[in-house]
Design a protein around this motif. Structure first.
Motif, PDB file in Angstrom:
ATOM      1  N   PRO A 214      -8.780 -11.921 -20.568  1.00  0.00           N
ATOM      2  CA  PRO A 214      -9.590 -11.313 -19.499  1.00  0.00           C
ATOM      3  C   PRO A 214      -8.939 -11.465 -18.126  1.00  0.00           C
ATOM      4  O   PRO A 214      -8.494 -12.554 -17.759  1.00  0.00           O
ATOM      5  CB  PRO A 214     -10.908 -12.086 -19.571  1.00  0.00           C
ATOM      6  CG  PRO A 214     -10.972 -12.600 -20.969  1.00  0.00           C
ATOM      7  CD  PRO A 214      -9.543 -12.892 -21.347  1.00  0.00           C
ATOM      8  N   LEU A 215      -8.891 -10.387 -17.383  1.00  0.00           N
ATOM      9  CA  LEU A 215      -8.276 -10.411 -16.065  1.00  0.00           C
ATOM     10  C   LEU A 215      -8.980 -11.408 -15.153  1.00  0.00           C
ATOM     11  O   LEU A 215      -8.333 -12.121 -14.377  1.00  0.00           O
ATOM     12  CB  LEU A 215      -8.309  -9.015 -15.446  1.00  0.00           C
ATOM     13  CG  LEU A 215      -7.685  -8.857 -14.067  1.00  0.00           C
ATOM     14  CD1 LEU A 215      -6.233  -9.318 -14.054  1.00  0.00           C
ATOM     15  CD2 LEU A 215      -7.783  -7.402 -13.612  1.00  0.00           C
ATOM     16  N   ALA A 216     -10.306 -11.472 -15.250  1.00  0.00           N
ATOM     17  CA  ALA A 216     -11.055 -12.410 -14.408  1.00  0.00           C
ATOM     18  C   ALA A 216     -10.635 -13.844 -14.686  1.00  0.00           C
ATOM     19  O   ALA A 216     -10.576 -14.680 -13.764  1.00  0.00           O
ATOM     20  CB  ALA A 216     -12.556 -12.246 -14.643  1.00  0.00           C
ATOM     21  N   GLY A 225      -4.134 -23.063 -10.140  1.00  0.00           N
ATOM     22  CA  GLY A 225      -2.751 -23.527 -10.107  1.00  0.00           C
ATOM     23  C   GLY A 225      -1.819 -22.874 -11.107  1.00  0.00           C
ATOM     24  O   GLY A 225      -0.682 -23.340 -11.295  1.00  0.00           O
ATOM     25  N   LEU A 226      -2.250 -21.798 -11.775  1.00  0.00           N
ATOM     26  CA  LEU A 226      -1.371 -21.062 -12.679  1.00  0.00           C
ATOM     27  C   LEU A 226      -0.116 -20.621 -11.928  1.00  0.00           C
ATOM     28  O   LEU A 226      -0.194 -20.181 -10.779  1.00  0.00           O
ATOM     29  CB  LEU A 226      -2.110 -19.840 -13.229  1.00  0.00           C
ATOM     30  CG  LEU A 226      -1.354 -18.986 -14.252  1.00  0.00           C
ATOM     31  CD1 LEU A 226      -1.226 -19.721 -15.576  1.00  0.00           C
ATOM     32  CD2 LEU A 226      -2.077 -17.654 -14.462  1.00  0.00           C
ATOM     33  N   GLY A 227       1.043 -20.702 -12.604  1.00  0.00           N
ATOM     34  CA  GLY A 227       2.287 -20.374 -11.925  1.00  0.00           C
ATOM     35  C   GLY A 227       2.901 -19.042 -12.294  1.00  0.00           C
ATOM     36  O   GLY A 227       3.709 -18.504 -11.532  1.00  0.00           O
ATOM     37  N   GLY A 228       2.550 -18.495 -13.472  1.00  0.00           N
ATOM     38  CA  GLY A 228       3.215 -17.266 -13.881  1.00  0.00           C
ATOM     39  C   GLY A 228       2.480 -16.523 -14.974  1.00  0.00           C
ATOM     40  O   GLY A 228       1.513 -17.019 -15.552  1.00  0.00           O
ATOM     41  N   ARG A 245       2.842  -7.150 -14.900  1.00  0.00           N
ATOM     42  CA  ARG A 245       3.732  -7.399 -13.757  1.00  0.00           C
ATOM     43  C   ARG A 245       2.987  -7.149 -12.444  1.00  0.00           C
ATOM     44  O   ARG A 245       3.129  -7.898 -11.474  1.00  0.00           O
ATOM     45  CB  ARG A 245       4.960  -6.478 -13.824  1.00  0.00           C
ATOM     46  CG  ARG A 245       5.971  -6.830 -14.878  1.00  0.00           C
ATOM     47  CD  ARG A 245       7.228  -5.975 -14.741  1.00  0.00           C
ATOM     48  NE  ARG A 245       7.851  -5.763 -16.033  1.00  0.00           N
ATOM     49  CZ  ARG A 245       7.922  -4.597 -16.665  1.00  0.00           C
ATOM     50  NH1 ARG A 245       7.411  -3.506 -16.100  1.00  0.00           N
ATOM     51  NH2 ARG A 245       8.509  -4.496 -17.836  1.00  0.00           N
ATOM     52  N   GLY A 246       2.192  -6.083 -12.448  1.00  0.00           N
ATOM     53  CA  GLY A 246       1.403  -5.774 -11.256  1.00  0.00           C
ATOM     54  C   GLY A 246       0.381  -6.850 -10.946  1.00  0.00           C
ATOM     55  O   GLY A 246       0.161  -7.199  -9.778  1.00  0.00           O
ATOM     56  N   ARG A 250       0.224  -9.099  -7.547  1.00  0.00           N
ATOM     57  CA  ARG A 250      -0.984  -9.161  -6.722  1.00  0.00           C
ATOM     58  C   ARG A 250      -1.452 -10.595  -6.523  1.00  0.00           C
ATOM     59  O   ARG A 250      -1.925 -10.967  -5.440  1.00  0.00           O
ATOM     60  CB  ARG A 250      -2.101  -8.333  -7.372  1.00  0.00           C
ATOM     61  CG  ARG A 250      -3.431  -8.402  -6.634  1.00  0.00           C
ATOM     62  CD  ARG A 250      -4.416  -7.388  -7.160  1.00  0.00           C
ATOM     63  NE  ARG A 250      -4.780  -7.604  -8.543  1.00  0.00           N
ATOM     64  CZ  ARG A 250      -5.718  -8.473  -8.957  1.00  0.00           C
ATOM     65  NH1 ARG A 250      -6.359  -9.226  -8.063  1.00  0.00           N
ATOM     66  NH2 ARG A 250      -6.018  -8.588 -10.221  1.00  0.00           N
ATOM     67  N   LEU A 251      -1.330 -11.417  -7.561  1.00  0.00           N
ATOM     68  CA  LEU A 251      -1.790 -12.809  -7.491  1.00  0.00           C
ATOM     69  C   LEU A 251      -0.705 -13.757  -6.992  1.00  0.00           C
ATOM     70  O   LEU A 251      -0.925 -14.969  -6.936  1.00  0.00           O
ATOM     71  CB  LEU A 251      -2.280 -13.263  -8.867  1.00  0.00           C
ATOM     72  CG  LEU A 251      -3.489 -12.506  -9.437  1.00  0.00           C
ATOM     73  CD1 LEU A 251      -3.827 -13.005 -10.834  1.00  0.00           C
ATOM     74  CD2 LEU A 251      -4.694 -12.642  -8.508  1.00  0.00           C
TER      75      LEU A 251
END
Length: 296
Positions: A214-216, A225-228, A245-246, A250-251
Motif C-alpha cells: 500500500p502506498l500509504a 526512517g525508510l531509506g529506499g 521510481r516516482g 517524491r518521498l
C-alpha cells in the motif's frame, strides 16, 4: 560500479552457499553485492571470507513483515545484528519459521502429499530434531521454497512455482500464516540498530489484493526512517518500475535495483537489475551499525 542489493544463499532459500554466491557475483561483473537472506545474517561471515580483491559485500537481510495481515518485505542493511530488541525479534521470527514449516508439512501429508520433515530440513541445511532448529542465532532458516522443492521431489508438482500455486501459496491447502514484525516497527528497529531499509519488490506483496505494498504504508514508513524503494526488480514491469521510481523521488528516498537472485530457483540472474552508485551512496549514508566489507 555495478551494484546488486538483493541476493539469497542456501542459508535461507537460495540454492548456492554464500561463498558461491559471491563467486558468481564477481563472475557476473558486479562490484558490490548485498547478501540478504531471510531473517538471518548467518551467511555473511562465509561470504566475506570468499570476497575477491576489490569486491564489496554489504551485510543485510530480507526481513519478514506484516501490515494489516498482508506480507511486506523489507531489505535491511548495515545494522548491528546484536542490537537487543532486533535480535530478539529475529529469533522469534526464525523460531516461528520452523514451527510453521512443521505445520505445513503436516497439512500437506494430511492432503496426501508425501513430504517428509527430515527431507525439508535437509534441503534447508538445518538439523531435523526439535521444533526450533532454525531459531538458533547463526543458523540457516527454513523457507517455503524448501518445502516446495520437497513437493516437487514427491511428484505432487512439476516445479517450484506450481508447488506454490497448488499447495503452499496463500489460501492453498498447505499454507500456514507466520509471525512477522509490523512493517513500521521493523523500520524503527532497524534504524535503532544503526541500519537502513528499503522496501523489497513493492509491486509484488504477498497477500494484498492487488499484489502491491500500500502506498500509504510506504509513506508512513518514509516518515519512520525508510531509506529506499526497490523499484527495479525482475518481477516489476516497466510501468510498475516507473511508478515506484516516482514514489521514491517524491518521498526523497533512494531508488534501488536488485536481482533478488535465488540461484537455480531464479536462473542465476545476479546483476540483471542494478542500483546506481549515487543511489547506493544515498541509501547507506545514514548507516552506523555496520560497514560494507571490501576485500583488499
Amino acid at each position: 560500479m555495478r551494484i546488486d542489493l538483493h541476493a539469497h544463499s542456501s542459508v535461507s532459500d537460495g540454492t548456492e552457499p554464500p561463498a558461491e554466491v559471491v563467486r558468481r557475483a564477481a563472475e557476473a561483473g558486479l562490484d558490490v553485492l548485498a547478501l540478504t537472506d531471510h531473517d538471518t545474517v548467518s551467511g555473511i561471515a562465509a561470504a566475506a571470507a570468499a570476497l575477491p580483491a576489490g569486491f564489496t559485500l554489504v551485510p543485510g537481510m530480507e526481513l519478514s513483515c506484516l501490515h494489516e495481515g498482508a506480507g511486506v518485505h523489507l531489505l535491511a542493511y548495515l545494522f548491528d545484528p546484536a542490537h537487543p530488541e532486533l535480535e530478539a525479534e529475529l529469533r522469534r521470527i526464525r523460531d516461528d519459521r520452523a514451527i510453521r514449516a512443521r505445520s505445513m508439512v503436516e497439512r500437506l501429508r494430511n492432503a496426501g502429499v508425501a513430504v517428509g520433515w527430515e527431507r525439508v530440513c535437509e534441503l534447508a541445511g538445518v538439523p531435523a530434531g526439535g521444533d526450533g532448529p532454525a531459531g538458533a542465532a547463526g543458523e540457516s532458516v527454513i523457507g517455503r521454497p524448501h518445502i516446495a522443492r520437497a513437493i516437487v521431489e514427491a511428484g505432487a508438482a512439476a516445479d517450484v512455482p506450481e508447488a506454490f500455486d497448488t499447495w503452499i501459496g496463500f489460501g492453498r491447502p498447505g499454507y500456514v500464516a507466520r509471525y512477522a514484525l509490523d512493517a513500521l516497527r521493523a523500520v524503527e528497529l532497524v534504524r535503532a540498530a544503526g541500519g537502513v531499509c528499503a522496501v523489497a519488490h513493492p509491486a509484488r506483496g504477498e497477500a494484498t489484493p492487488d499484489g502491491a505494498v500500500p502506498l500509504a504504508l510506504v509513506e508512513q514508513m518514509a516518515e519512520a526512517g525508510l531509506g529506499g524503494i526497490e523499484a527495479d526488480h525482475p518481477a516489476h514491469d516497466e510501468e510498475e518500475a516507473a511508478f515506484w521510481r516516482g514514489v521514491a523521488k517524491r518521498l526523497e528516498l533512494a531508488v534501488t535495483g536488485s536481482s533478488d537472485d535465488h540461484g537455480e530457483l531464479t536462473g542465476h540472474r545476479l546483476g540483471c537489475r542494478e542500483t546506481a552508485p549515487e543511489e547506493y551512496a544515498r541509501l547507506i549514508r545514514p548507516a552506523t551499525g555496520a560497514a560494507p566489507i571490501t576485500a583488499e
